[in-house]
Write an enzyme that holds these catalytic residues in place. Structure first.
Site, PDB file in Angstrom:
ATOM      1  N   ARG A   1       0.834  -1.200   0.000  1.00  0.00           N
ATOM      2  CA  ARG A   1       0.000   0.000   0.000  1.00  0.00           C
ATOM      3  C   ARG A   1       0.869   1.249   0.000  1.00  0.00           C
ATOM      4  O   ARG A   1       0.516   2.257  -0.606  1.00  0.00           O
ATOM      5  CB  ARG A   1      -0.947  -0.019   1.198  1.00  0.00           C
ATOM      6  CG  ARG A   1      -2.057  -1.039   1.025  1.00  0.00           C
ATOM      7  CD  ARG A   1      -3.240  -0.789   1.918  1.00  0.00           C
ATOM      8  NE  ARG A   1      -4.257  -1.814   1.674  1.00  0.00           N
ATOM      9  CZ  ARG A   1      -4.901  -2.492   2.607  1.00  0.00           C
ATOM     10  NH1 ARG A   1      -4.654  -2.232   3.875  1.00  0.00           N
ATOM     11  NH2 ARG A   1      -5.798  -3.399   2.288  1.00  0.00           N
TER      12      ARG A   1
ATOM     13  N   CYS B   1      -1.035   6.123   8.977  1.00  0.00           N
ATOM     14  CA  CYS B   1      -1.386   4.832   8.382  1.00  0.00           C
ATOM     15  C   CYS B   1      -2.483   5.101   7.360  1.00  0.00           C
ATOM     16  O   CYS B   1      -2.443   6.099   6.656  1.00  0.00           O
ATOM     17  CB  CYS B   1      -1.821   3.835   9.449  1.00  0.00           C
ATOM     18  SG  CYS B   1      -3.192   4.415  10.481  1.00  0.00           S
TER      19      CYS B   1
END
Length: 277
Positions: free
Chosen positions: A178, A233
């Site tokens: 990611r 995050c």
């Protein structure tokens, strides 16, 4: 003073009226699983905190996937859970500390110092043979007065100012695919904030057991201890175990970008990088 507590140390505190165990089990994508697990079995006397209902506010256009709840609502939840400024709080989950660390950070941000993460979580507690129950907890109503310390939090503006700064480090806590942008399945835009380095949060709690201070220091050996660090995050949750890990390792200038990637990409003008930095 350590932010961690072992099962044996925590067991010695069972029954202490000034100690509250907070069960924060939650599985992303399975909204009721944590509460259902709590109802089946939990540490005696533990109170349950739900990530969405108790540790997050409503989603808006900006602010990310798990914005902070209204301060009054959070303080009310803490008071109803028998938590005030004199209470020691022991937080645990069954997700390697990824969810419980969110409550740890929120308490630190609210000015509450006496909070620790249970090493090994609920599974570790069970494996070591300590007692569990399905009985509901009986809380004593208290009053929690937050004294927010903004040194724990970074805004999007702080992140933008920090891009390219020699004095700051930006950490992306997500899984590497990611971060690089290879995995574009979860968010509308793929990649990372320019200048961020990748430290996957789960490396700090292999097999669900949070590493000690020395091991965390080794994880972050590439970062000088005197630098300011901003951690993010996807939605402001799994960055929290990295904030805890850095704090445990002795870093004193660590902040959470609560909105994280989901907030960053909600602004069309914000730059995006892909690949490895």
């Amino acid at each position: 003073m350590s932010n961690l507590i072992t099962s044996s140390e925590a067991f010695a505190r069972l029954g202490d009226p000034n100690v509250v165990f907070a069960d924060v089990r939650f599985v992303l994508g399975e909204l009721e699983s944590g509460h259902e697990a709590y109802k089946l079995s939990h540490i005696p006397g533990a109170v349950f905190f739900d990530l969405n209902a108790d540790l997050s506010g409503p989603k808006e256009t900006h602010g990310g996937g798990h914005p902070l709840p209204h301060p009054d609502l959070f303080a009310d939840k803490l008071g109803r859970a028998s938590i005030d400024e004199h209470t020691e709080v022991i937080v645990y989950d069954d997700q390697g500390g990824s969810i419980a660390s969110r409550l740890w950070w929120m308490l630190k941000h609210a000015g509450h110092e006496r909070v620790k993460l249970l090493v090994g979580g609920f599974s570790g507690w069970l494996a070591e043979g300590y007692p569990v129950t399905d009985e509901a907890s009986h809380s004593v109503l208290k009053r929690f007065v937050p004294r927010f310390d903004e040194r724990w939090q970074a805004s999007m503006a702080d992140v933008k100012v920090g891009i390219g700064s020699e004095g700051r480090v930006l950490i992306d806590s997500r899984i590497p695919k990611r971060y690089t942008g290879e995995d574009a399945t979860k968010y509308l835009k793929a990649g990372h904030i320019p200048g961020a380095i990748n430290h996957y949060w789960e490396n700090g709690s292999p097999d669900g057991r949070f590493l000690d201070a020395n091991a965390q220091k080794e994880r972050f050996r590439d970062i000088d201890t005197d630098r300011e660090i901003i951690v993010y995050c996807g939605a402001g949750v799994t960055a929290c175990p990295n904030v805890l890990a850095l704090t445990e390792a002795g870093y004193t200038r660590v902040k959470l970008y609560v909105g994280s990637w989901s907030d960053w990409i909600s602004y069309s003008e914000n730059p995006i990088a892909t690949g490895e930095e």
